[in-house]
Motif scaffolding. Structure first.
Motif, PDB file in Angstrom:
ATOM      1  N   ARG A  41       0.835  -1.207   0.000  1.00  0.00           N
ATOM      2  CA  ARG A  41       0.000   0.000   0.000  1.00  0.00           C
ATOM      3  C   ARG A  41       0.865   1.251   0.000  1.00  0.00           C
ATOM      4  N   GLU A  52       2.706   1.517  -3.543  1.00  0.00           N
ATOM      5  CA  GLU A  52       1.883   2.012  -4.657  1.00  0.00           C
ATOM      6  C   GLU A  52       1.614   3.508  -4.523  1.00  0.00           C
ATOM      7  N   ARG A  80      -7.923   4.932  -6.539  1.00  0.00           N
ATOM      8  CA  ARG A  80      -7.192   3.889  -5.808  1.00  0.00           C
ATOM      9  C   ARG A  80      -6.423   4.492  -4.647  1.00  0.00           C
ATOM     10  N   ARG A  81      -5.837   5.641  -4.847  1.00  0.00           N
ATOM     11  CA  ARG A  81      -5.037   6.266  -3.799  1.00  0.00           C
ATOM     12  C   ARG A  81      -5.901   6.597  -2.573  1.00  0.00           C
ATOM     13  N   LEU A 133      -6.451   3.299  -0.769  1.00  0.00           N
ATOM     14  CA  LEU A 133      -5.216   2.842  -0.135  1.00  0.00           C
ATOM     15  C   LEU A 133      -4.940   3.625   1.146  1.00  0.00           C
ATOM     16  N   ARG A 134      -5.119   4.933   1.079  1.00  0.00           N
ATOM     17  CA  ARG A 134      -4.861   5.748   2.259  1.00  0.00           C
ATOM     18  C   ARG A 134      -5.873   5.457   3.361  1.00  0.00           C
ATOM     19  N   GLU A 163      -7.281   2.560   3.944  1.00  0.00           N
ATOM     20  CA  GLU A 163      -6.869   1.301   4.564  1.00  0.00           C
ATOM     21  C   GLU A 163      -5.706   1.507   5.525  1.00  0.00           C
ATOM     22  N   LEU A 164      -4.745   2.324   5.112  1.00  0.00           N
ATOM     23  CA  LEU A 164      -3.593   2.575   5.974  1.00  0.00           C
ATOM     24  C   LEU A 164      -3.990   3.335   7.235  1.00  0.00           C
ATOM     25  N   SER A 211      -9.009  -6.551   0.522  1.00  0.00           N
ATOM     26  CA  SER A 211      -9.095  -5.172   0.071  1.00  0.00           C
ATOM     27  C   SER A 211     -10.213  -5.015  -0.954  1.00  0.00           C
ATOM     28  N   PRO A 249      -3.430  -4.071  -3.869  1.00  0.00           N
ATOM     29  CA  PRO A 249      -2.349  -3.080  -3.764  1.00  0.00           C
ATOM     30  C   PRO A 249      -1.030  -3.569  -4.357  1.00  0.00           C
TER      31      PRO A 249
END
Length: 391
Positions: free
Chosen positions: A271, A274, A302-303, A306-307, A309-310, A371, A377
Motif C-alpha cells: 500500500r 503504490e 485507488r489512492r 489505499l490511504r 486502509e492505511l 481489500s 495493492p
C-alpha cells in the motif's frame, strides 16, 4: 489577542496535578469542564520525556487519549528505530551555493513545499512561481519536480559524513501549524539536497524491511493528531518529532491481526509502495524496499482507498477504539471542508471508518481482510510498463 493566565494558590501536595485550559478566547473558559484538564508531573514526563514541556490540548478528551496512547506506544527516540534526524542545508548560510541550472554534478534542491503525504511531486517551480502538478502530469512517471535551485552534489554528500549512501531520503516539512489541514507531513524524496524548510531522517539499513510501516505511520491521521498537541508555533522541530508516539520496528515483524499468516510489514508495504513510487526518480527507493518493477500509475480513486486502509490500520495499531477514530477524524476540519466541497460528504472519514470496521471484523472472525481494490495493492497490473530495454 493572545493572553495567558498563570495562577498559584497556597500549598499543595507534591503529587498534585496542575490544571490547564488552552485555546481559550475568554477568561470564563477556565470554568468549562470540557476544556479544563489536569496533568501531573508524571503525565508531562510521559508525554514529553526529553523536554518536560507541557503539550497543548484543546480539551479533556484530547489529554486522556494522548495519555492512553503514550502509555502503550514509545516516543520516537526510544522506539528502537535508531533514526538520525538532521537539518542538512541552511537557506541563509548556504544560499551562495544555490544554482540556477541543473547539471550532472548537481542535485535538485528539494524544499518542504514540494512534497506532501505519499507525494514527492506536490508542487513544481516555473518562471512565474510555484504551481501544483496536474493529474495528467502526475500520471506521467517521467514528469519530475523542477525546483527553484540546484545544489552541488559533492557538498551535499560530504555533509552526510558516510551516514547515508542512498540517493533518496525520508523528510518532513518544518514549517507547519496545529490549525493547518494537516500538521505533520513527511515523504520520501528523490534528492539529498534538502534545505531547512524540511528535515531529513536517516533509517538504519537493518530497518529497511520495516520502512513501509514507518512511512505509513508518519503519514497517518493518528500520528498527526498527537503531533498537533506538540506544536505551539510554526515549526515542527526535531525535538518535537523525537517525542511523538511512533510504533517500534518490532511491531511490523508480527502478523497483521486482520490477516492471519501475513506479516504486518508485508501487508503495509504494498500500500505504501503504490502510493509512494509513482515516478522513475524514486526507483532507487523502490529497489531498496524490495520492488524491482516500474513505478505505479497515479490513480486518484485507488489512492483514496489505499490511504483509507492505511489510516484505519494505524488507528488499530495505536489501540484506538472506533469512537476515538471517529472523534480524531473530526479534529481535522479543513479535511472535512475540502471533502464536503468536492464530494458533498466527509468522504475521508467514511472510508477510513468503513475500513476500520472491516479490519476489526476480520480480526474478530479470523478471516483475512480482503481489500476492496481490484487488482490488489501494488499488483503488477497497476504499474507502468518497464522502460524500453529494461530486463
Amino acid at each position: 489577542i493572545r493572553f495567558g493566565i498563570f495562577t498559584l494558590a497556597g500549598e499543595r501536595p507534591a503529587n498534585a496535578e496542575a490544571e490547564f485550559v488552552f485555546f481559550a478566547t475568554r477568561a470564563e473558559h477556565v470554568h468549562d469542564a470540557e476544556r479544563r484538564f489536569s496533568l501531573s508531573a508524571e503525565d508531562i514526563a510521559l508525554l514529553n520525556p526529553s523536554t518536560k514541556t507541557c503539550p497543548i490540548f484543546r480539551n479533556r478528551r484530547d489529554a486522556e487519549l494522548a495519555k492512553g496512547v503514550y502509555r502503550k506506544v514509545p516516543v520516537l527516540n526510544s522506539s528502537g528505530w535508531d533514526l538520525t534526524l538532521r537539518r542538512l542545508l541552511n537557506s541563509a548560510d548556504d544560499s551562495g551555493s544555490f544554482l540556477a541550472e541543473p547539471g550532472r554534478d548537481r542535485l535538485p534542491l528539494y524544499e518542504g513545499k514540494y512534497f506532501h503525504h505519499f507525494d514527492h511531486r506536490w508542487v513544481t517551480n516555473e518562471r512565474d512561481g510555484d504551481r501544483s502538478l496536474s493529474e495528467r502530469e502526475r500520471q506521467d512517471p517521467s514528469c519530475f519536480v523542477r525546483p527553484r535551485h540546484w545544489y552541488p552534489k559533492e557538498d551535499v554528500l560530504s555533509r552526510f559524513g558516510g551516514a547515508w549512501s542512498r540517493p533518496w531520503t525520508l523528510a518532513w516539512r518544518d514549517i507547519t501549524n496545529a490549525t493547518n489541514e494537516r500538521t505533520f507531513i513527511a515523504s520520501v524524496l528523490p534528492s539529498l539536497a534538502v534545505p531547512d524548510t524540511a528535515k531529513v531522517i536517516f533509517v538504519p539499513s537493518q530497518h529497511l524491511k520495516a520502512l513501509g510501516g514507518l512511512i505509513g505511520n508518519l503519514s497517518s491521521f493518528a500520528l498527526d493528531f498527537f503531533a498537533r498537541q506538540k506544536v505551539g508555533g510554526t515549526h515542527m522541530s526535531a525535538f518535537i518529532v523525537e517525542q511523538l508516539p511512533v510504533l517500534p520496528p518490532s511491531v511490523y515483524a508480527n502478523d497483521a491481526a486482520w490477516s492471519p499468516g501475513t506479516v504486518l510489514r508485508d501487508w503495509l508495504l504494498p500500500r505504501v509502495l503504490e502510493l509512494t513510487y509513482t515516478a522513475w526518480d524514486l526507483e532507487a527507493f523502490a529497489r531498496d524496499v524490495g520492488w524491482s518493477g516500474p513505478p505505479f500509475r497515479w490513480d486518484a480513486a485507488r489512492r483514496t482507498e489505499l490511504r483509507a486502509e492505511l489510516d484505519a490500520a494505524f488507528f488499530h495499531l495505536y489501540g484506538l477504539a472506533r469512537a476515538d477514530a471517529d472523534y480524531i477524524l473530526d479534529t481535522f476540519p479543513i479535511v472535512r471542508k475540502h471533502d464536503e466541497k468536492e464530494h458533498g460528504e466527509f468522504r475521508t472519514k467514511r472510508l477510513v471508518l468503513e475500513a476500520y470496521d472491516a479490519l476489526a471484523e476480520a480480526a474478530r472472525t479470523g478471516r483475512a481482510y480482503v481489500s476492496r481494490l481490484t487488482p490488489p495493492p501494488a499488483a503488477p497490473q497497476v504499474a507502468h510498463p518497464p522502460r524500453e530495454g529494461a530486463v
